[in-house]
Every structure is written in C-alpha cells, then in structure tokens.
Design an enzyme around this catalytic site. Structure first.
Site, PDB file in Angstrom:
ATOM      1  N   LYS A   9      27.637  28.993  30.033  1.00 36.06           N
ATOM      2  CA  LYS A   9      26.952  30.192  30.539  1.00 36.06           C
ATOM      3  C   LYS A   9      26.221  30.973  29.432  1.00 36.06           C
ATOM      4  CE  LYS A   9      30.137  30.763  34.435  1.00 36.06           C
ATOM      5  NZ  LYS A   9      31.000  31.742  35.144  1.00 36.06           N
ATOM      6  N   TYR A  49      25.475  30.431  43.762  1.00 34.62           N
ATOM      7  CA  TYR A  49      26.654  31.280  43.953  1.00 34.62           C
ATOM      8  C   TYR A  49      26.692  31.911  45.346  1.00 34.62           C
ATOM      9  CZ  TYR A  49      28.351  31.084  39.121  1.00 34.62           C
ATOM     10  OH  TYR A  49      28.891  30.690  37.920  1.00 34.62           O
ATOM     11  N   PHE A  57      30.773  41.960  42.918  1.00 34.91           N
ATOM     12  CA  PHE A  57      30.184  41.618  41.621  1.00 34.91           C
ATOM     13  C   PHE A  57      28.969  40.692  41.740  1.00 34.91           C
ATOM     14  CE2 PHE A  57      33.817  38.687  42.291  1.00 34.91           C
ATOM     15  CZ  PHE A  57      33.178  37.453  42.210  1.00 34.91           C
ATOM     16  N   ASN A 112      32.498  34.598  31.183  1.00 33.71           N
ATOM     17  CA  ASN A 112      33.656  33.749  30.900  1.00 33.71           C
ATOM     18  C   ASN A 112      33.258  32.351  30.417  1.00 33.71           C
ATOM     19  OD1 ASN A 112      32.766  32.795  33.325  1.00 33.71           O
ATOM     20  ND2 ASN A 112      34.698  33.003  34.415  1.00 33.71           N
ATOM     21  N   HIS A 115      31.553  27.418  33.709  1.00 35.37           N
ATOM     22  CA  HIS A 115      31.847  27.213  35.135  1.00 35.37           C
ATOM     23  C   HIS A 115      32.209  25.753  35.324  1.00 35.37           C
ATOM     24  CE1 HIS A 115      31.300  26.916  39.504  1.00 35.37           C
ATOM     25  NE2 HIS A 115      30.700  25.769  39.224  1.00 35.37           N
ATOM     26  N   GLU A 126      27.059  20.420  43.663  1.00 36.29           N
ATOM     27  CA  GLU A 126      26.547  21.128  42.486  1.00 36.29           C
ATOM     28  C   GLU A 126      25.757  20.180  41.567  1.00 36.29           C
ATOM     29  OE1 GLU A 126      30.044  23.104  40.888  1.00 36.29           O
ATOM     30  OE2 GLU A 126      30.043  24.562  42.532  1.00 36.29           O
TER      31      GLU A 126
HETATM   32  P1  CMP Z   1      32.738  31.003  38.016  1.00 34.55           P
HETATM   33  O1  CMP Z   1      33.906  30.091  37.847  1.00 34.55           O
HETATM   34  O2  CMP Z   1      31.401  30.499  37.610  1.00 34.55           O
HETATM   35  O3  CMP Z   1      32.663  31.482  39.538  1.00 34.55           O
HETATM   36  C1  CMP Z   1      32.145  32.736  39.943  1.00 34.55           C
HETATM   37  C2  CMP Z   1      31.861  33.630  38.790  1.00 34.55           C
HETATM   38  O4  CMP Z   1      31.801  35.014  39.120  1.00 34.55           O
HETATM   39  C3  CMP Z   1      33.001  33.561  37.775  1.00 34.55           C
HETATM   40  O5  CMP Z   1      33.049  32.324  37.138  1.00 34.55           O
HETATM   41  C4  CMP Z   1      32.690  34.758  36.910  1.00 34.55           C
HETATM   42  O6  CMP Z   1      31.596  34.536  36.009  1.00 34.55           O
HETATM   43  C5  CMP Z   1      32.253  35.756  37.980  1.00 34.55           C
HETATM   44  N1  CMP Z   1      33.370  36.605  38.437  1.00 34.55           N
HETATM   45  C6  CMP Z   1      34.494  36.226  39.066  1.00 34.55           C
HETATM   46  N2  CMP Z   1      35.294  37.273  39.336  1.00 34.55           N
HETATM   47  C7  CMP Z   1      34.653  38.357  38.856  1.00 34.55           C
HETATM   48  C8  CMP Z   1      34.949  39.740  38.829  1.00 34.55           C
HETATM   49  N3  CMP Z   1      36.081  40.230  39.348  1.00 34.55           N
HETATM   50  N4  CMP Z   1      34.052  40.558  38.265  1.00 34.55           N
HETATM   51  C9  CMP Z   1      32.895  40.085  37.745  1.00 34.55           C
HETATM   52  N5  CMP Z   1      32.550  38.765  37.741  1.00 34.55           N
HETATM   53  C10 CMP Z   1      33.425  37.927  38.287  1.00 34.55           C
END
Ligand code: CMP
Length: 138
Positions: A9, A49, A57, A112, A115, A126
């Site tokens: 990311k 998404y 969020f 984070n 993914h 995907e």
């Molecule tokens: P990902 O595994 O790509 O799936 C959805 C994404 O949304 C997740 O990783 C994070 O980047 C984001 N995400 C998930 N939970 C939250 C949250 N509580 N607040 C903000 N971003 C979130």
C-alpha cells in the site's frame, strides 16, 4: 499450489520498504509470480473496496489508497491465501503478532502496509481485476 492477491500500500511504497516486504514474503515460501507498480484511480479503488462502501472509514480509505503508488502482486504457494494472511498479521497492527509484516511496518489500522485476499474465491476475483493472464508467470 494456490494463488493469492497482494497489495503493497501507499504508506509502504512511500517509505521505500517494498523490498523488505518482498523479502518477508519470499522467506515464507511464497513466490511473487506477477508484480506491477501502479496508481489506483478513484474508480478502481472504489470498485476494489466496494464491500466496505457502507463503512465509516470508506472515503478515508479511498483517499489513502489513491494517495500514492501501490504494488499489486500475485503470490503462489501452498495454502497461499491463509499463509499470506498469517504473514501479514492482524488488520490493526496493535493486534498483530510478532514477526508479521504489519507488526513490523504498519503505521495504524488504515495505513497497514499490505492487503491480502481473504478467500480463494476473492483471490481469483482480485487477481482478475488487476492482471491479464499473460502477465502471470508461474
Ligand atoms: P485491507 O485488508 O486492505 O481491507 C480493508 C482496509 O480498510 C484495511 O486493510 C485497512 O486499510 C482499512 N481499514 C480497516 N479497518 C479500518 C478502520 N477501523 N479504520 C480505518 N481504516 C480501516
């Protein structure tokens, strides 16, 4: 052998740690069989998404995922989906186990670093979203 889909990311590409993440992937016996660095359009991010479109969020997530380059990847290995989820660690790095990508690199629950697909079915969807068949070399 199974396949999973991965995104490195924007928080990670910005910090120039894609190599470190790839090293962790390879050390854990997953093979990177396709990879490209791209900028997601807003439409692509929203489509990708779409399952989260009602979440509070969502808009922030789309802004973040389009804020810089990402590296999209196809990973191959035994039980690839579950293996990569184990290597990534929990979505929120506060809950991620030691020796996971997110424990080592993630900044917070949104930024984070990586993914990974959550099922074989979604991995196929995907992968097909981002890659042509001839871009994947097993
Ligand atoms: P990902 O595994 O790509 O799936 C959805 C994404 O949304 C997740 O990783 C994070 O980047 C984001 N995400 C998930 N939970 C939250 C949250 N509580 N607040 C903000 N971003 C979130």
């Amino acid at each position: 052998m199974n396949k999973t889909f991965s995104i490195i990311k924007p928080d990670a590409t910005k910090r120039n740690i894609t190599g470190d993440i790839n090293k962790i992937i390879e050390e854990n016996n997953l093979r990177i069989i396709a990879q490209k660095r791209i900028l997601l359009s807003t439409d692509q991010a929203k489509n990708f998404y779409t399952i989260h479109k009602e979440k509070p969020f969502f808009n922030e997530l789309i802004n973040y995922m389009t804020s810089g380059p990402v590296v999209v990847q196809v990973l191959e290995g035994k039980n690839a989906v579950q293996k990569y989820r184990d290597i990534m660690g929990a979505t929120n790095p506060d809950n991620a186990k030691d020796d996971t990508i997110r424990k080592k690199h993630a900044l917070n629950v949104q930024e984070n670093s990586v993914h990974g697909s959550d099922s074989d079915e979604n991995a196929k969807i995907e992968i097909d979203f981002f890659f042509q068949k001839d871009e994947i070399i097993s």
